[in-house]
Design a protein around this motif. Structure first.
Motif, short mmCIF file in Angstrom:
data_model
loop_
_atom_site.label_atom_id
_atom_site.label_comp_id
_atom_site.label_asym_id
_atom_site.label_seq_id
_atom_site.Cartn_x
_atom_site.Cartn_y
_atom_site.Cartn_z
N PHE A 1 0.86 -1.19 0.00
CA PHE A 1 0.00 0.00 0.00
C PHE A 1 0.89 1.23 0.00
O PHE A 1 1.84 1.32 0.78
CB PHE A 1 -0.92 0.01 1.23
CG PHE A 1 -1.84 -1.16 1.29
CD1 PHE A 1 -3.08 -1.11 0.67
CD2 PHE A 1 -1.47 -2.33 1.94
CE1 PHE A 1 -3.94 -2.19 0.73
CE2 PHE A 1 -2.33 -3.42 1.99
CZ PHE A 1 -3.56 -3.34 1.37
N ASN A 2 0.59 2.17 -0.86
CA ASN A 2 1.41 3.37 -1.02
C ASN A 2 0.56 4.62 -0.96
O ASN A 2 -0.64 4.59 -1.26
CB ASN A 2 2.17 3.36 -2.35
CG ASN A 2 3.18 2.22 -2.43
OD1 ASN A 2 3.89 1.97 -1.48
ND2 ASN A 2 3.23 1.55 -3.56
N VAL A 3 1.17 5.72 -0.57
CA VAL A 3 0.60 7.05 -0.75
C VAL A 3 1.59 7.86 -1.56
O VAL A 3 2.80 7.81 -1.30
CB VAL A 3 0.29 7.73 0.61
CG1 VAL A 3 1.54 7.89 1.44
CG2 VAL A 3 -0.37 9.07 0.39
N THR A 4 1.11 8.55 -2.58
CA THR A 4 1.97 9.34 -3.46
C THR A 4 1.63 10.81 -3.26
O THR A 4 0.48 11.22 -3.44
CB THR A 4 1.77 8.95 -4.93
OG1 THR A 4 2.07 7.56 -5.08
CG2 THR A 4 2.69 9.75 -5.82
N LEU A 5 2.65 11.60 -2.87
CA LEU A 5 2.50 13.04 -2.71
C LEU A 5 2.77 13.71 -4.04
O LEU A 5 3.81 13.47 -4.68
CB LEU A 5 3.46 13.56 -1.64
CG LEU A 5 3.34 12.88 -0.26
CD1 LEU A 5 4.43 13.40 0.68
CD2 LEU A 5 1.98 13.12 0.35
N LEU A 6 1.85 14.56 -4.49
CA LEU A 6 1.95 15.23 -5.79
C LEU A 6 2.19 16.72 -5.53
O LEU A 6 1.25 17.47 -5.20
CB LEU A 6 0.67 15.02 -6.60
CG LEU A 6 0.14 13.57 -6.68
CD1 LEU A 6 -1.18 13.52 -7.42
CD2 LEU A 6 1.16 12.68 -7.36
N TYR A 7 3.44 17.15 -5.66
CA TYR A 7 3.78 18.56 -5.42
C TYR A 7 3.60 19.35 -6.71
O TYR A 7 3.94 18.88 -7.81
CB TYR A 7 5.22 18.67 -4.93
CG TYR A 7 5.42 18.09 -3.55
CD1 TYR A 7 5.12 18.84 -2.42
CD2 TYR A 7 5.90 16.80 -3.38
CE1 TYR A 7 5.30 18.30 -1.15
CE2 TYR A 7 6.07 16.26 -2.12
CZ TYR A 7 5.77 17.02 -1.01
OH TYR A 7 5.94 16.49 0.24
N GLY A 8 3.09 20.59 -6.57
CA GLY A 8 2.85 21.43 -7.74
C GLY A 8 1.67 20.96 -8.56
O GLY A 8 1.61 21.20 -9.77
N CYS A 9 0.70 20.31 -7.93
CA CYS A 9 -0.45 19.76 -8.64
C CYS A 9 -1.67 20.61 -8.31
O CYS A 9 -2.06 20.73 -7.15
CB CYS A 9 -0.69 18.31 -8.24
SG CYS A 9 -2.12 17.55 -9.01
N ASP A 10 -2.29 21.21 -9.33
CA ASP A 10 -3.49 22.04 -9.16
C ASP A 10 -4.68 21.31 -9.73
O ASP A 10 -4.72 21.01 -10.93
CB ASP A 10 -3.33 23.39 -9.85
CG ASP A 10 -2.23 24.23 -9.20
OD1 ASP A 10 -2.08 24.14 -7.97
OD2 ASP A 10 -1.51 24.95 -9.93
N LEU A 11 -5.65 21.02 -8.87
CA LEU A 11 -6.85 20.30 -9.31
C LEU A 11 -7.96 21.30 -9.62
O LEU A 11 -8.10 22.32 -8.94
CB LEU A 11 -7.33 19.34 -8.23
CG LEU A 11 -6.41 18.16 -7.93
CD1 LEU A 11 -6.98 17.34 -6.78
CD2 LEU A 11 -6.25 17.28 -9.16
#
Length: 679
Positions: free
Chosen positions: A144-154
């Motif tokens: 199980f992983n969590v991925t941090l997305l830096y510079g991501c605008d939703l």
């Protein structure tokens, strides 16, 4: 006639025997020598001011004594350091981790990222992902992983916006749980992505919206060290050695007299040691046997008669206690009931005499139902109100279940909890008086096989409102009362319907009252009804019994309402029927998405899908994965998009017992310490 030995001579003889024993032990040959330095160093665990374990030995090395030859074979990732005032740390693939726990038996290591230990997720956008491809440390259990997305605008309003960690100045970090490319492909283009393993329980919390990603990263994850597959270290330690290496690629067993390849005992050592041990044991046993024999002769004649008299007196006293216990048992229970009634006098409903109960039931003329607990009659109070009177069977219980139900329901006042109008208690004559529910119990409407007017004749909105009403009643029991009440027997027979089909929870005979801060309750035996009982009731390996147990039973009840069939049916063939939650999961996996239940209305279709997903969340095997009832209500009242897809647990499908249990009531189970289920 004088005794053979006086007391003083007994002490003298005993002292002489002990002296012989000490002399024999002293004269056993022993070899004294200084231990090998490598053995001494590698037999000492890595120490740190905040040491998490006294067992940080092989394959780890570092510190003052544990030099590199004490570590694992050909593995550069096992060096430990002591930093930040005494925190043990390890560096794997150029990333530093804080060590929280180490299990030498399973070789499981619990760690967390050092760079995220402060809980600051926003300022680590130059970090690297945690990978273990070329190391002897591999992820433990499921991946199980969590991925941090830096510079991501939703985009505003996107459903994925709930997977955001808010920073200061209106900035945020987006995170993905599971497969990042699949979940966020095309939504944004991050400048940096950092993937970090997490525990399965933490992944479920994040997916349900209950977790905080910064806390999850601080809690860490598990790794397993996969080196030493041949069990060399275990053989070495069993022989009295300490594990290490030859300075490179070969394993070494460091013994007190020097290094060996795998064990401190050669074949000749084992034979010699066995022979020496045999001689020592024979000598010691001989001395002890002589000493004990002499002492027995001295005290046997004096003590035999005294011992026999003492045993006789103990047996007589035990018989008297047993007789008194049997005689006073009923009186004690009755006294306890009376004390309980007086202690709750100010808040208890009205107490009726048995004569009054007989009068309002018209001498028990109108019977509504019957079960193992007794019979329910329709009655009318003097003011004209209709009520239901449950007359407890004299042979069932000893008053404890009666006390339990009165104590539990007297604490409640909620539109989805049945009201207790009054009660009657006299010796062997007990009755509970409830508000009358004209529609009866829910099981009259959801079992297609037994009743023609089944739930299939209801519209989905009625079913939905019943589900919400039950959830609100349980949420009140868990969080709305001054004390937390666990019902522990949620099933269709215990859900009553008024004239407007408003559901009310009834039958609190198996309930447990506890403090609101208590999460786990102690419980002897098995409580509940087959088909609705949680896995933790059958085996504590699944977890402790808590208010999450009612959540599980609620989920099974809702699934039963959706399908209009029993979750546990004792009729028919075991091999031909399928456990109903299994059937729903199979239908979802095949992409059918409950085609058998869908209607022509898109609104009703969303309602069916939503209530099904919520029920599957409620029946998760692990209690921590089940949402509390206030979260259940929130999911039911919210949009379908807010309910995430539940993970498929190891479903708990009890085999059919050898005995028929379809008529087993809560009162029957209350008197049973265990239920044997045969395969």
């Amino acid at each position: 006639m004088k005794p053979m030995f006086h007391h003083s001579s007994s002490i003298l003889l005993f002292s002489y025997s002990v002296t012989l024993l000490i002399i024999s032990i002293i004269n056993i040959p022993t070899g004294l020598c200084e231990d090998d330095k490598q053995y001494t160093n590698c037999n000492t665990a890595f120490t740190c001011a905040k040491n998490i374990s006294s067992n940080l030995k092989y394959p780890f090395w570092g510190g003052v004594n544990r030099l590199e030859y004490c570590g694992g074979v050909d593995d550069p990732n096992t060096k430990l350091t002591c930093e930040d005032g005494g925190v043990p740390k390890i560096t794997i693939s150029n990333i530093k981790y804080i060590i929280h726990d180490w299990d030498n038996t399973t070789q499981k290591l619990n760690v967390s990222r050092d760079d995220y230990s402060s809980g600051d997720v926003c300022e680590n956008d130059d970090s690297k992902s945690s990978t273990f491809n070329n190391t002897q440390f591999q992820q433990f259990g499921g991946v199980f992983n969590v991925t941090l997305l830096y510079g991501c605008d939703l985009p505003t309003g996107n459903p994925a916006n709930r997977f955001r960690y808010n920073c200061s100045d209106s900035k945020y970090v987006v995170y993905a749980v599971g497969n990042y490319p699949v979940m966020y492909s095309g939504l944004c283009t991050p400048s940096v992505t950092v993937t970090i393993p997490i525990l399965e329980t933490q992944a479920v919390q994040l997916m349900s919206g209950n977790g905080i990603v910064s806390n999850v990263l601080k809690d860490g994850f598990d790794l397993r060290w996969t080196g030493n597959d041949g069990g060399q270290c275990q053989r070495c330690v069993s022989s009295g050695g300490a594990c290490g290496n030859d300075g490179g690629t070969e394993f070494r067993c460091f013994c007190k007299d020097g290094p060996r390849e795998t064990s401190c005992l050669s074949d000749s050592d084992k034979v010699s040691s066995s022979s020496s041990n045999t001689r020592i044991i024979i000598g010691a046993v001989t001395v002890i046997a002589v000493t004990v024999f002499v002492i027995i002769i001295i005290i046997s004649k004096r003590g035999r008669r005294r011992q026999q008299l003492s045993i006789f007196r103990q047996q007589q006293q035990s018989r008297i206690i047993q007789l008194n216990t049997i005689k006073k048992r009923t009186e004690l229970v009755d006294d306890n009931v009376e004390i309980f009634m007086r202690s709750y006098n100010l808040s208890m409903p009205r107490r009726y005499s048995y004569t009054e109960v007989k009068k309002i039931t018209n001498s028990y003329q109108d019977k509504l139902g019957q079960g193992g607990y007794g019979v329910v009659y329709k009655a009318s109070l003097p003011d004209g109100r209709q009520v239901a009177v449950k007359v407890i069977n004299e042979s069932k219980g000893n008053g404890e279940e009666f006390i339990n139900e009165v104590a539990s329901i007297s604490r409640t006042s909620h539109m989805n909890i049945v009201s207790l109008v009054g009660f009657s208690y006299e010796v062997n004559k007990r009755a509970l008086i409830y508000e009358f529910m004209p529609k009866g119990s829910l099981d009259n409407f959801i079992y297609k096989k037994e009743f023609p007017n089944a739930i299939c004749d209801f519209d989905w909105n009625t079913l939905f409102q019943i589900a919400i009403g039950i959830a609100r009643g349980l949420d009140y029991l868990h969080h709305g009362c001054s004390s937390r009440i666990l019902h522990l027997d949620i099933k269709p027979q215990n859900i009553l319907l008024d004239g407007d089909f408003c559901p009310k929870i009834s039958d609190f005979g198996l309930a447990k009252i506890c403090q609101r801060k208590d999460s786990i309750v102690s419980m002897l035996g098995t409580r509940g009804t087959i088909g609705y009982m949680v896995p933790e009731v059958f085996s504590r390996a699944f977890g402790g019994v808590s208010y999450k147990s009612d959540v599980y039973s609620y989920g099974m009840l809702i699934i039963e309402m959706i399908g209009g069939r029993k979750n546990y049916d004792t009729g028919g063939s075991c091999t031909s029927e399928m456990y109903f939650p299994d059937w729903i999961y199979k239908d979802l996996e095949q992409g059918n998405t409950l085609l058998n239940f869908l209607t022509n209305s898109e609104e009703e279709n969303d309602m069916v899908r939503k209530i099904t997903l919520v029920s599957l969340w409620c029946i998760q095997t692990n209690p921590s994965h089940r949402p509390p009832m206030n979260k259940v209500i929130e999911m039911l009242l919210g949009p379908l998009s807010s309910v995430s897809y539940p993970p498929k647990p190891v479903l708990f499908s009890p085999e059919r017992p050898a005995l028929q249990v379809s008529d087993m009531s809560s009162s029957d189970l209350y008197e049973t310490n265990s239920i044997t289920v045969s395969k």
